[in-house]
Design a protein around this motif. Structure first.
Motif, mmCIF file in Angstrom:
data_model
loop_
_atom_site.group_PDB
_atom_site.id
_atom_site.type_symbol
_atom_site.label_atom_id
_atom_site.label_comp_id
_atom_site.label_asym_id
_atom_site.label_seq_id
_atom_site.Cartn_x
_atom_site.Cartn_y
_atom_site.Cartn_z
ATOM 1 N N LEU A 142 0.798 -1.220 0.000
ATOM 2 C CA LEU A 142 0.000 0.000 0.000
ATOM 3 C C LEU A 142 0.835 1.278 0.000
ATOM 4 O O LEU A 142 0.418 2.292 -0.543
ATOM 5 N N GLY A 143 2.000 1.265 0.651
ATOM 6 C CA GLY A 143 2.747 2.500 0.832
ATOM 7 C C GLY A 143 2.264 3.223 2.081
ATOM 8 O O GLY A 143 1.108 3.075 2.504
ATOM 9 N N ARG A 144 3.108 4.065 2.671
ATOM 10 C CA ARG A 144 2.765 4.708 3.937
ATOM 11 C C ARG A 144 1.638 5.730 3.781
ATOM 12 O O ARG A 144 1.036 6.154 4.763
ATOM 13 N N ASP A 145 1.324 6.115 2.546
ATOM 14 C CA ASP A 145 0.203 7.034 2.344
ATOM 15 C C ASP A 145 -1.118 6.397 2.766
ATOM 16 O O ASP A 145 -2.099 7.107 2.992
ATOM 17 N N ALA A 146 -1.138 5.071 2.892
ATOM 18 C CA ALA A 146 -2.344 4.405 3.389
ATOM 19 C C ALA A 146 -2.737 4.955 4.753
ATOM 20 O O ALA A 146 -3.925 5.057 5.079
ATOM 21 N N VAL A 147 -1.742 5.331 5.544
ATOM 22 C CA VAL A 147 -1.985 5.939 6.855
ATOM 23 C C VAL A 147 -1.866 7.457 6.788
ATOM 24 O O VAL A 147 -2.764 8.195 7.196
ATOM 25 N N ASP A 148 -0.750 7.947 6.233
ATOM 26 C CA ASP A 148 -0.488 9.387 6.249
ATOM 27 C C ASP A 148 -1.523 10.181 5.469
ATOM 28 O O ASP A 148 -1.840 11.326 5.828
ATOM 29 N N GLY A 149 -2.073 9.595 4.414
ATOM 30 C CA GLY A 149 -3.019 10.314 3.575
ATOM 31 C C GLY A 149 -4.469 9.961 3.807
ATOM 32 O O GLY A 149 -5.351 10.396 3.044
ATOM 33 N N TYR A 150 -4.735 9.196 4.874
ATOM 34 C CA TYR A 150 -6.093 8.690 5.081
ATOM 35 C C TYR A 150 -7.095 9.819 5.301
ATOM 36 O O TYR A 150 -8.156 9.867 4.678
ATOM 37 N N PHE A 151 -6.779 10.753 6.167
ATOM 38 C CA PHE A 151 -7.719 11.840 6.440
ATOM 39 C C PHE A 151 -7.951 12.703 5.192
ATOM 40 O O PHE A 151 -9.060 13.171 4.954
ATOM 41 N N SER A 152 -6.905 12.916 4.420
ATOM 42 C CA SER A 152 -7.049 13.713 3.205
ATOM 43 C C SER A 152 -7.976 13.019 2.213
ATOM 44 O O SER A 152 -8.789 13.678 1.538
ATOM 45 N N ARG A 153 -7.860 11.703 2.114
ATOM 46 C CA ARG A 153 -8.752 10.966 1.198
ATOM 47 C C ARG A 153 -10.196 11.020 1.688
ATOM 48 O O ARG A 153 -11.121 11.128 0.880
ATOM 49 N N ILE A 154 -10.381 10.952 2.995
ATOM 50 C CA ILE A 154 -11.730 11.073 3.539
ATOM 51 C C ILE A 154 -12.308 12.452 3.227
ATOM 52 O O ILE A 154 -13.441 12.577 2.748
ATOM 53 N N ASP A 155 -11.530 13.475 3.482
ATOM 54 C CA ASP A 155 -12.004 14.845 3.245
ATOM 55 C C ASP A 155 -12.359 15.086 1.787
ATOM 56 O O ASP A 155 -13.242 15.890 1.471
ATOM 57 N N ALA A 156 -11.681 14.389 0.883
ATOM 58 C CA ALA A 156 -11.868 14.623 -0.550
ATOM 59 C C ALA A 156 -13.107 13.948 -1.120
ATOM 60 O O ALA A 156 -13.505 14.237 -2.255
ATOM 61 N N ILE A 157 -13.724 13.051 -0.365
ATOM 62 C CA ILE A 157 -14.898 12.333 -0.879
ATOM 63 C C ILE A 157 -16.072 13.291 -1.020
ATOM 64 O O ILE A 157 -16.471 13.962 -0.066
ATOM 65 N N THR A 158 -16.637 13.339 -2.199
ATOM 66 C CA THR A 158 -17.814 14.174 -2.438
ATOM 67 C C THR A 158 -19.075 13.334 -2.335
ATOM 68 O O THR A 158 -19.032 12.100 -2.417
ATOM 69 N N LEU A 159 -20.202 14.007 -2.193
ATOM 70 C CA LEU A 159 -21.478 13.303 -2.137
ATOM 71 C C LEU A 159 -21.722 12.555 -3.437
ATOM 72 O O LEU A 159 -22.227 11.422 -3.413
ATOM 73 N N GLU A 160 -21.350 13.158 -4.541
ATOM 74 C CA GLU A 160 -21.540 12.499 -5.832
ATOM 75 C C GLU A 160 -20.701 11.230 -5.927
ATOM 76 O O GLU A 160 -21.179 10.195 -6.424
ATOM 77 N N GLN A 161 -19.474 11.273 -5.439
ATOM 78 C CA GLN A 161 -18.621 10.090 -5.454
ATOM 79 C C GLN A 161 -19.182 8.989 -4.561
ATOM 80 O O GLN A 161 -19.168 7.810 -4.930
ATOM 81 N N ALA A 162 -19.662 9.369 -3.382
ATOM 82 C CA ALA A 162 -20.216 8.381 -2.455
ATOM 83 C C ALA A 162 -21.429 7.692 -3.054
ATOM 84 O O ALA A 162 -21.545 6.463 -3.002
#
Length: 210
Positions: A142-162
């Motif tokens: 996965l790479g360390r971004d699996a942890v380091d970037g987790y909150f950023s990926r959550i924040d980036a989720i849009t309603l349309e994407q969900a």
């Protein structure tokens, strides 16, 4: 459909499954948020319907399996024998409603806050938790971004994407059912969920101990 006969059972346990994702899916974080709403917390759609509002069970949940190979999305619950189909029907109704109506902006924001609030203490607080995260990074590449970037990926989720992800993964047809209970009391009523049923006894080889 697999029906497991346990003649002395006073409750029916059931799982309803459909194909999900693997650990490296691009939809992983989005589905973790969606599944939190659907069946991943006490105030989930499933638990609200089956436990809080109807009293049919003490718990209903949905698991998002994430492994090296494609896992499953699995609804799990149990109920009294005489309310078997009522509980299964209600779980299917919740699934259908999710598929057809999706989620709201308020629900998405709630799930994001919930997951971010639990993540540090649930994944990064102890040595065992850190070892598990590092092990997953290595095991799944996965790479360390699996942890380091987790909150950023959550924040980036849009309603349309969900809601688009819901449409791709949370279907209400072509489902796999596993039902364990007193077959003589539920056999006929559960046939409506699938035209082909395989029935085994809890006493058969490989099923002992339950």
């Amino acid at each position: 459909m697999l029906l497991i006969d346990k003649p002395d059972a006073t409750q029916t346990y059931f799982q309803i499954a459909q194909p999900g994702i693997d650990k490296k899916s691009r939809d992983r974080t989005t589905l973790e948020i969606v599944n939190t709403l659907f069946g991943g917390r006490f105030t989930s759609m499933l638990n609200d319907a089956l436990r809080v509002n109807s009293g049919l069970t003490y718990g209903a949940s949905a698991q998002l399996q994430e492994d090296r190979l494609q896992g499953a999305i699995v609804i799990s619950s149990y109920t009294k024998t005489d309310t078997t189909t009522q509980a299964i029907d209600m779980a299917l109704d919740v699934l259908k409603r999710l598929n057809e109506k999706g989620i709201t902006a308020e629900q998405l924001a709630s799930a994001k806050a919930y997951v971010k609030g639990l993540y540090p203490t649930g994944h990064l607080e102890t040595i065992d938790q850190l070892a598990t995260e590092i092990g997953d990074i290595e095991l799944y590449g996965l790479g360390r971004d699996a942890v380091d970037g987790y909150f950023s990926r959550i924040d980036a989720i849009t309603l349309e994407q969900a809601n688009a992800a819901i449409g791709r993964y949370y279907h209400h047809d072509n489902l796999t059912f596993v039902i364990l209970g007193a077959a003589d009391k539920i056999r006929e009523s559960v046939k409506k969920y699938h035209p082909q049923t395989t029935e085994v006894s809890i006493k058969d080889a490989g099923w002992g101990g339950y």
